[in-house]
Every structure is written in structure tokens, then in C-alpha cells.
Write an enzyme that holds these catalytic residues in place. Structure first.
Site, PDB file in Angstrom:
ATOM      1  CE  LYS A 198      66.230  65.215  50.120  1.00  0.00           C
ATOM      2  NZ  LYS A 198      66.350  66.553  49.493  1.00  0.00           N
ATOM      3  CB  THR A 255      63.418  68.556  51.593  1.00  0.00           C
ATOM      4  OG1 THR A 255      64.777  68.217  51.839  1.00  0.00           O
ATOM      5  CG2 THR A 255      63.213  68.616  50.102  1.00  0.00           C
TER       6      THR A 255
END
Length: 360
Positions: A198, A255
């Protein structure tokens, strides 16, 4: 039922290590926070504040900073929980330092919170642990991952994470220490890979925002990123459903959507024309996605997977490709199925991982 208080050693005094130490200290556990910086240790012990990050926060008085020397046997042997909050590229060297002072007959609960893939070996953390401390230690290690910015944890914002281990009892112990009812105990490989990957996709999300693209573009990028992450996880033998949980889509959305993310910031500054060397130097903390992108490139080449977003991040970071040109390339790709998983067969990375762990 009141929880038994523990002695906890946190290795790594960056933002995330410090905020977890504070969380544990607030529960009145006796926490030692190790830093390589004597300046940090002296300042923290005098004022219970950090020097370079989270500077406005008053930390728990149940925390003692130790260092700059690596913790000795006398300290390590009285520890119940050892929490690694060290960037992935530093995990191996610190495990080498830990091994001579670790009592393997009374092994503390080991919790790792780093999110990355080692560049030189393409190893996930579980493999590094197996290499340096042995497969039996790797099998009882726990991994914490999920949508959890340090600045929000210290402000006591509600936060949920995934905790995974090949040994369910250890995952349960770690979950109880962190007071989290949400945890996963059956797929540490999936949790590790999701946490590492990620960060790479956060870079491209930041770049897209920096180029002026808005919400529709971000939603599309996150969806395609989740597809790429799931394909790599499936090739490693991870459960695809892990990517629909906190460690997968939860952490990915966080994120990719916030300037609090160092990786998102890297992408946004790249889109503004800054050089990656200057960005990394000025950040003041590690953006794991920069290193992980290089390791991930080797992984997906070995797996023979076509992951255009991950490849584009690598090309911008390490081959000098233009951010705008790569964005146009991604938008011009033909339509593909929303989610297409690799066949159920053991890939070379899976064989390698199983060999390291001693799994038939």
C-alpha cells in the site's frame, strides 16, 4: 478482567514506534523505547517529549528511553514483549544484534510493525526473521498492520488494526496487549504484503493529486491498486479476503488519501517536479514505499505478473520516467477485468518462503 502489566521494549523511536510506546505506557505497562540517538534519549527522559516528530505531545511517564547502545542481555531478558518499529531495510541488522542477547528458552512476544520488502533479497519480514533467528521463531512472531497514522494515535483517535501470526495464541496475546478486538490470526503473509504494497500505491495517489486529478481518479487508482495487491498476495498463497480487511483496503484508503502519509507526500512532490533524492533527504523520516517499490519490482518480475501501476512507480523512482507521461500511459491502458487472480499453483516466492519456515 484487569490485564497483567508487562515489561515492553520498543526498538525504534520514530513516529510509529513512539506512538505505540505511548499507547502501551498509557496502559501502565513499563515501556523501554530504544533510540540510536543519545540526544533523543536525554531529551525524552528529561521532558517526556520527542525531538523531531510528535513534538507537541506529552508522552507517558511509564516510558524510559534507552540507547544509543543496543539493549544488553540484562534488559532483554526481563522483557515480556519486544516490539520492532524499525524500517524494513534495518530489520536484518537489528536481528543480528538481538540474537546474542535473546533468551530462546524464554522468548518474549515478538511484534513487528514495519511495512516493506527487503530490497536485496525480496524477503518479507517473516523470511528475514527465519533467516536470522530461525523458522521456529518466525512461526510464533506476530505482525501488526492497518490504517493507523501516528499523529492520530497519540490524539487517541479511534483506531483499529489487524494482528496476524501463524500461531493463533500469540496473535491473541498481542491483541489483548493493544486492547484491540479486531485482529486476524490466520494470514500473516497477506497482512505483511498488504502493509508493504500500500505504501507504493500511496506514492502514485499523491502524484495523481499533485497533477490536479480529483476524487474520481483517486477512487479508480485505489480500486486498481487493490486488484494488483490482491494478485501478488494470491501468488504468495495469501487469502484474497485479507485484502478486503483493515490491513488491505482499510490501510490502502487511508494512505492514499491523506497528506499525513509520507508516501503520499513523496508522490505529490514528485508531481511538482522535485527530484526523489531531494524529497527523501528532506522528509526527516522513512517513506517505506520508495525502497519497497524497488523490491516489489523484482517480486512481480519473478512472479511474471503484469502490474502497470506498481511498475510505473518504479519507473518514475528508479528510471527517471516523467510523472505526467506515466499518468497518461496508465489512463490509456485497455479495459481489463476488475479482479483477475493467478492460478492456484506454488510460485517460486512461495516455495522459498515455505522452505525458510520449514513448511512442507
Amino acid at each position: 478482567m484487569q490485564q497483567t502489566l508487562k515489561s515492553i521494549l520498543v526498538l525504534g523511536a520514530g513516529s510509529f514506534g513512539s506512538c505505540l510506546a505511548d499507547h502501551l505506557g498509557d496502559s501502565e505497562h513499563h515501556v523501554y523505547l530504544w533510540s540510536r540517538s543519545k540526544e533523543f534519549c536525554d531529551h525524552f527522559n528529561q521532558q517526556h517529549r520527542c525531538i523531531h516528530q510528535l513534538t507537541d505531545h506529552q508522552f507517558s511517564t511509564h516510558i524510559t528511553a534507552v540507547g544509543p547502545e543496543f539493549p544488553d542481555r540484562a534488559l532483554v531478558e526481563k522483557i515480556d514483549i519486544l516490539l520492532f518499529a524499525i524500517p524494513t531495510e534495518g530489520v536484518r541488522s537489528n536481528l543480528v544484534a538481538l540474537k546474542p542477547v535473546l533468551n530462546f528458552d524464554r522468548l518474549p512476544l515478538l511484534i513487528f510493525v514495519n511495512k516493506g520488502i527487503e530490497i536485496s533479497t525480496q524477503c518479507i519480514t517473516m523470511e528475514i526473521i527465519a533467516d536470522e533467528l530461525g523458522p521456529e521463531v518466525a512461526k510464533v512472531t506476530t505482525f501488526l498492520s492497518g490504517p493507523s497514522f501516528a499523529k492520530e494515535i497519540v490524539r487517541r483517535q479511534p483506531t483499529s488494526v489487524s494482528i496476524a501470526s501463524l500461531t493463533p495464541e500469540r496473535a491473541q496475546q498481542a491483541a489483548e496487549v493493544f486492547h484491540q478486538p479486531w485482529f486476524r490470526c490466520d494470514d500473516p503473509i497477506g497482512v505483511e504484503l498488504a502493509g508493504a504494497m500500500k505504501n507504493v500505491y500511496a506514492i502514485v495517489a499523491g502524484a495523481a493529486d499533485g497533477l490536479g486529478f480529483e476524487n474520481n481518479t483517486r477512487a479508480s487508482l485505489i480500486t486498481r491498486a487493490l486488484s494488483e495487491m490482491t494478485r501478488v498476495g494470491k501468488a504468495y498463497g495469501a487469502n484474497p479476503l485479507t485484502y478486503l480487511g483493515l490491513a488491505g483496503v482499510g490501510d490502502l484508503i487511508l494512505t492514499c488519501s491523506s497528506p499525513l502519509s509520507r508516501n503520499y507526500t513523496v508522490g505529490k512532490r514528485l508531481a511538482a517536479g522535485e527530484k526523489i533524492e531531494d524529497i527523501v533527504k528532506s522528509l526527516g523520516s522513512v517513506a517505506e514505499g520508495v525502497a519497497t517499490s524497488k523490491a516489489l519490482k523484482s517480486v512481480i518480475d519473478d512472479l511474471k505478473l503484469d502490474l502497470p501501476i506498481a511498475n510505473s512507480v518504479y519507473e518514475v523512482l528508479y528510471e527517471g520516467k516523467d510523472v505526467k507521461e506515466r499518468a497518461q500511459f496508465l489512463m490509456s491502458l485497455p479495459s481489463v477485468p476488475e479482479l483477475e487472480l493467478p492460478e492456484d499453483e506454488l510460485s517460486e516466492p512461495v516455495r522459498r518462503l515455505r522452505a525458510r519456515l520449514g513448511i512442507e
